[in-house]
Design a protein around this motif. Structure first.
Motif, PDB file in Angstrom:
ATOM      1  N   SER A  76      -5.610   3.886  -2.803  1.00 45.32           N
ATOM      2  CA  SER A  76      -5.348   5.271  -2.374  1.00 45.32           C
ATOM      3  C   SER A  76      -4.101   5.793  -3.063  1.00 45.32           C
ATOM      4  CB  SER A  76      -5.150   5.307  -0.864  1.00 45.32           C
ATOM      5  OG  SER A  76      -6.288   4.814  -0.209  1.00 45.32           O
ATOM      6  N   TYR A  77      -4.039   7.108  -3.218  1.00 45.23           N
ATOM      7  CA  TYR A  77      -2.860   7.730  -3.814  1.00 45.23           C
ATOM      8  C   TYR A  77      -2.668   9.118  -3.226  1.00 45.23           C
ATOM      9  CZ  TYR A  77      -6.200  10.155  -6.897  1.00 45.23           C
ATOM     10  OH  TYR A  77      -7.224  10.922  -7.385  1.00 45.23           O
ATOM     11  N   ASP A  78      -1.488   9.676  -3.421  1.00 46.28           N
ATOM     12  CA  ASP A  78      -1.156  11.027  -2.968  1.00 46.28           C
ATOM     13  C   ASP A  78      -0.903  11.895  -4.185  1.00 46.28           C
ATOM     14  OD1 ASP A  78       0.364   9.274  -0.541  1.00 46.28           O
ATOM     15  OD2 ASP A  78      -0.878  10.975   0.059  1.00 46.28           O
ATOM     16  N   ARG A 114      -3.819  13.266   0.374  1.00 48.41           N
ATOM     17  CA  ARG A 114      -4.123  11.827   0.339  1.00 48.41           C
ATOM     18  C   ARG A 114      -5.525  11.641  -0.221  1.00 48.41           C
ATOM     19  NH1 ARG A 114      -1.630   7.265  -0.095  1.00 48.41           N
ATOM     20  NH2 ARG A 114      -2.552   5.558   1.041  1.00 48.41           N
TER      21      ARG A 114
END
Length: 115
Positions: free
Chosen positions: A68-70, A75
């Protein structure tokens, strides 16, 4: 007499202390997918995240993205589907009596010579 012009001006959206959880399920998302639709979605979700809402994007085809990344407060979560086996052929694939793909159809063809 009350007229619209005499009423005080109000903003269309007044800020509140309530936050929303917003989820989007999409094929791909920036920066890995840089097509117009991905950036258009990001341009709609980013202001919501800036206002304090919890915005999550679920990727249906994450490609090589594994974590996962922002991005700008949004998100992004890659999802992996479990591999599916091909569908098993069923005894009844079609109800059409003339179908050549379904030899075990419960419908029998009309008798020869009938109209």
């Amino acid at each position: 007499m009350d007229t619209v012009a005499s009423r005080p001006h109000r903003l269309a959206a007044t800020p509140t202390s309530r936050t929303m959880s917003i989820a989007a399920r999409v094929y791909g998302y920036p920066p890995a997918h840089n097509a117009g639709s991905e950036w258009m979605l990001h341009s709609m979700l980013r202001p919501l995240a800036e206002r304090g809402h919890r915005v999550t994007v679920w990727l249906s085809h994450p490609g090589t993205i594994e974590t996962s990344y922002d991005i700008d407060g949004v998100r992004v979560i890659p999802t992996r589907r479990a591999p599916t086996s091909p569908p098993t052929p069923s005894a009844r694939t079609c109800c059409c009596p003339t179908s050549r793909t379904s030899r075990s159809s419960p419908v029998s063809p009309p008798p020869a010579g009938s109209p």
